[in-house]
Scaffold this active site. Structure first.
Site, mmCIF file in Angstrom:
data_model
loop_
_atom_site.group_PDB
_atom_site.id
_atom_site.type_symbol
_atom_site.label_atom_id
_atom_site.label_comp_id
_atom_site.label_asym_id
_atom_site.label_seq_id
_atom_site.Cartn_x
_atom_site.Cartn_y
_atom_site.Cartn_z
ATOM 1 N N LYS A 1 -9.825 -8.137 8.041
ATOM 2 C CA LYS A 1 -10.496 -8.396 9.314
ATOM 3 C C LYS A 1 -10.313 -7.174 10.195
ATOM 4 O O LYS A 1 -9.311 -6.469 10.090
ATOM 5 C CB LYS A 1 -9.919 -9.637 10.006
ATOM 6 C CG LYS A 1 -8.472 -9.469 10.439
ATOM 7 C CD LYS A 1 -7.983 -10.619 11.272
ATOM 8 C CE LYS A 1 -6.490 -10.545 11.539
ATOM 9 N NZ LYS A 1 -6.136 -9.774 12.730
ATOM 10 N N HIS B 1 0.828 -1.209 0.000
ATOM 11 C CA HIS B 1 0.000 0.000 0.000
ATOM 12 C C HIS B 1 0.862 1.259 0.000
ATOM 13 O O HIS B 1 0.561 2.226 -0.680
ATOM 14 C CB HIS B 1 -0.947 0.001 1.208
ATOM 15 C CG HIS B 1 -2.240 -0.700 0.938
ATOM 16 N ND1 HIS B 1 -2.335 -2.071 0.899
ATOM 17 C CD2 HIS B 1 -3.486 -0.228 0.652
ATOM 18 C CE1 HIS B 1 -3.592 -2.403 0.630
ATOM 19 N NE2 HIS B 1 -4.303 -1.305 0.474
#
Lengths: 281, 178
Positions: free
Chosen positions: B102, B37
């Site tokens: 999650k 990222h």
């Protein structure tokens, strides 16, 4: 009588222990996960716990790690004071065991050599090693590869003595509530109370290596463990944080003497893949 | 409700998913976690192309364990999504349609999901062995030097996930325990 132990013995044990711990839950954790599945009342929670049962079967049969986060290797060495290590540097031998375990065992390399520069060491070393010297001529090795989803949600608080047991209990429950789904419940909650700043953290980590289902030997602490487990499961966070009756499998609390002015509390959360394996040589 | 969907998503399908839906994903998804990222953000700032087109695609926050001989991937469960929150709104604004991870997200991410008709799925953390069996093809397409954090193109079949945050602003985590 001095007993000589070649450090290569440690290397080989640690290699095996890293691989074993990441593919097979210990018997206490395995039983706790089966019981969780039986106890869960929320259908989605039960479905998730069923998935985790299936996951454990696949992991063991096909030798795929239970979780891709095979952790940073935390190693406790209790060294009998009659032991003399030969054949090399002890710390190097331990790290060599971790290196072999993580490379030969197809485990993930999750360690960066510097916390700010963040370059992966590519062999999961160094381990975090805690030594203690004990009577005797044996060496007890505990390998506990620790995942960071739950590690990141752990906390250390320096409470005031006046906050007492209520303050301690609230801090622990609040830590679990804040962690919510992030720490991968159902959790094992490792707690250290007392000591100094760093001692409390170490107690909490050691508490995670205590077998689930074995309560504290101290009566007032055993009661606190029970009360906290009930309170935490009352939060309703449930498996994977998607609701249910089973948020924690156990609360393990270790304590130590502390200063008249202090009440340190460390809460070390561990996900349901609470890996700990012990061998004695 | 149990649903079967294909990836990449369509606008219509992404918008039709609701928090609480149990979804099986078949198709192509891309892996990226912390380090990838960061690099994608740097690429965008430099005006460079990303390793894959964001449009309607799904990112799986995953850093797998290595594959044994004869296998294509090791354990392959989700990592905590919140560490990607800083980068996510811009990726959604540029066309990303779904994420699998999650844990909780920020309000900025929730807003960007609604704004763009996107969706956030949770896979079960710690079920990496089981989830790996639903991955049929793996190819490292960028940042190979990052090891487990490299960007991979995955072909998945019936990957089981649960919708946590949907395009209407519902959040399953927020309703839990209430």
């Amino acid at each position: 009588m001095i007993r000589e132990i070649h450090v290569e013995k440690l290397t080989e044990q640690i290699r095996e222990m890293c691989i074993h711990a990441t593919h097979f839950l210990s018997a206490d954790m395995d039983a706790a996960m089966k019981k969780a599945w039986e106890d869960e009342t929320n259908p989605l929670g039960k479905q998730i716990l069923g998935q985790l049962q299936e996951n454990l079967e696949i992991a063991g049969e096909e030798m795929i790690p239970i979780c891709q986060d095979t952790g940073m290797a935390v190693i406790f060495l209790e060294i009998g004071q009659e032991v003399h290590f030969t054949g090399g540097n002890l710390e190097d031998a331990i790290n060599e065991g971790v290196r072999r375990g993580y490379t030969e065992g197809y485990l993930r390399k999750s360690v960066v050599g510097d916390p700010l520069l963040r370059e992966n060491t590519k062999d999961n070393t160094p381990a975090v090693i805690h030594y203690s010297i004990v009577p005797g001529d044996k060496v007890k090795i505990t390998v506990a590869p620790k995942g960071f989803g739950s590690e990141n949600m752990s906390r250390l608080l320096m409470l005031k003595p006046a906050q007492g047991v209520q303050g301690v209990a609230d801090a622990i429950v609040e830590t679990v509530a804040q962690a919510g789904p992030n720490a991968c419940p159902p959790l094992v909650v490792g707690v250290g109370i007392g000591g100094t700043f760093e001692k409390a953290a170490l107690l909490a980590k050691q508490a995670l290596t205590r077998e689930v289902g074995v309560p504290s030997e101290k009566e007032h602490i055993r009661k606190l463990e029970e009360e906290l487990l009930a309170r935490i499961n009352g939060l309703g966070i449930g498996p994977a944080g998607l609701g249910g009756a089973v948020t924690a499998l156990a609360v393990n609390i270790n304590t130590y003497a502390t200063h008249i002015a202090g009440l340190p509390v460390a809460v070390n959360l561990c996900c349901h893949v609470n890996r700990h394996i012990v061998r004695e040589i | 409700m149990d649903r079967h969907i294909t990836a990449p998503l369509t606008d219509q399908e992404a918008k039709s998913l609701r928090a609480g839906d149990y979804v099986y994903i078949t198709g192509t998804v891309y892996t990226a976690r912390d380090a990838a990222h960061k690099r994608m953000q740097e690429a965008l700032e430099a005006g460079e192309r990303l390793p894959f087109e964001l449009e309607n695609n799904i990112i799986y926050y995953l850093g797998p364990s290595p594959a044994r001989e004869g296998k294509i991937i090791g354990s392959a469960g989700p990592t905590t999504a919140s560490r990607m929150d800083k980068y996510t709104p811009e990726l959604l604004d540029r066309g990303l349609k779904g994420m699998i991870g999650k844990g909780k997200r920020t309000k900025e991410v929730a807003d960007a999901i609604v704004r763009n008709g996107a969706v956030y799925f949770a896979a079960v953390g710690g079920a990496g062995a089981l989830l790996s069996k639903r991955i049929k093809k793996v190819e490292v397409i960028a940042y190979e030097d990052l090891g487990t954090e490299a960007v991979r193109r995955l072909e998945v079949e019936d990957l089981p996930v649960i919708v946590v945050m949907d395009a209407e602003g519902n959040n399953l985590y927020e309703t839990v325990g209430k």
